[in-house]
Scaffold this motif. Structure first.
Motif, mmCIF file in Angstrom:
data_model
loop_
_atom_site.group_PDB
_atom_site.id
_atom_site.type_symbol
_atom_site.label_atom_id
_atom_site.label_comp_id
_atom_site.label_asym_id
_atom_site.label_seq_id
_atom_site.Cartn_x
_atom_site.Cartn_y
_atom_site.Cartn_z
ATOM 1 N N ILE A 164 0.869 -1.178 0.000
ATOM 2 C CA ILE A 164 0.000 0.000 0.000
ATOM 3 C C ILE A 164 0.903 1.225 0.000
ATOM 4 O O ILE A 164 1.842 1.315 0.807
ATOM 5 N N LYS A 165 0.616 2.155 -0.908
ATOM 6 C CA LYS A 165 1.421 3.369 -0.995
ATOM 7 C C LYS A 165 0.497 4.579 -1.021
ATOM 8 O O LYS A 165 -0.416 4.645 -1.842
ATOM 9 N N GLU A 166 0.727 5.517 -0.098
ATOM 10 C CA GLU A 166 -0.048 6.752 -0.093
ATOM 11 C C GLU A 166 0.595 7.721 -1.072
ATOM 12 O O GLU A 166 1.808 7.914 -1.071
ATOM 13 N N SER A 218 -4.242 10.193 -2.680
ATOM 14 C CA SER A 218 -4.841 8.924 -3.101
ATOM 15 C C SER A 218 -4.001 7.782 -2.531
ATOM 16 O O SER A 218 -2.982 8.004 -1.887
ATOM 17 N N HIS A 219 -4.449 6.568 -2.767
ATOM 18 C CA HIS A 219 -3.710 5.385 -2.330
ATOM 19 C C HIS A 219 -3.513 4.455 -3.523
ATOM 20 O O HIS A 219 -4.408 4.305 -4.350
ATOM 21 N N TYR A 251 -11.773 5.115 -0.871
ATOM 22 C CA TYR A 251 -11.014 4.636 0.288
ATOM 23 C C TYR A 251 -11.863 4.703 1.556
ATOM 24 O O TYR A 251 -11.881 3.776 2.362
ATOM 25 N N HIS A 274 -10.206 0.970 3.298
ATOM 26 C CA HIS A 274 -9.510 1.583 4.439
ATOM 27 C C HIS A 274 -9.145 0.573 5.526
ATOM 28 O O HIS A 274 -8.375 0.885 6.432
#
Length: 195
Positions: free
Chosen positions: A110-112, A116-117, A162, A168
């Motif tokens: 998971i990368k922010e 956005s993600h 999300y 989430h």
């Protein structure tokens, strides 16, 4: 038939094993609008409403469904993405989704990214080809494939998605349900006859 646009999130409030089947009781804000025999997608899995009581309803997953989806991992208190079947003549905001999960995938990163993600998933021996900019359904959510490789793909999630889906709650190693794009599946099967 569904669109992959999540309508609401439900909470698992009951799990009852019945031989190789599992009956799930779900609390959801649209329960009073449901009817017995109606189809509802749960994390992308089409299940039939078999009972209703108050603000809860019950669906049954058979062994075959439990074997190829993540539903067998659900526990009391878990939340699930919910979508009722689409209404004929309504806008198709996502893509055509059958509610027939093809297999599961594992979330590996998971990368922010500036509001956005980005989620990177790995599929063990994909049953169908992943296509850049093609549609894919992850736990019932209609998404666009950002970057596809042989057995991995990325999706980018906007803040609204999300917050209002179960994205989430995901952590690395989360197992998700995958339904490949129905049009892509038909094209791939047709092409096999010409090879």
């Amino acid at each position: 038939m569904f669109t992959g646009i999540i309508e609401t999130i439900g909470t698992v409030v009951g799990i009852k094993k019945d031989d190789s089947n599992i009956h799930f009781t779900i609390e959801a804000d649209f329960t009073n609008e449901l009817q017995i025999d109606q189809s509802v997608a749960h994390n992308g899995v089409c299940l039939t409403v078999v009972a209703k009581k108050g603000n809860t309803y019950t669906v049954t997953a058979i062994k075959e469904t439990l074997d190829i989806t993540n539903l067998g991992q659900l526990q009391i208190g878990d939340i699930v993405n919910l979508e009722r079947a689409m209404i004929s003549g309504a806008r198709l905001d996502g893509h055509m989704v059958q509610g027939h999960v093809d297999q599961t995938a594992k979330l590996i990163k998971i990368k922010e990214k500036e509001g956005s993600h980005e989620f990177l998933f790995k599929i063990k021996k994909p049953k169908f080809k992943l296509v850049n900019k093609g549609s894919i359904c992850v736990d019932g959510t209609s998404l666009t494939v950002v970057k596809a490789k042989k057995n991995t793909f990325k999706v980018a999630i906007i803040p609204y998605t999300y917050e209002y889906t179960i994205f989430h709650t995901y952590q690395e190693n989360s197992i998700v349900n995958i339904e490949f794009d129905i049009i892509g599946k038909y094209v791939e099967r047709l092409m096999q006859h010409y090879q």
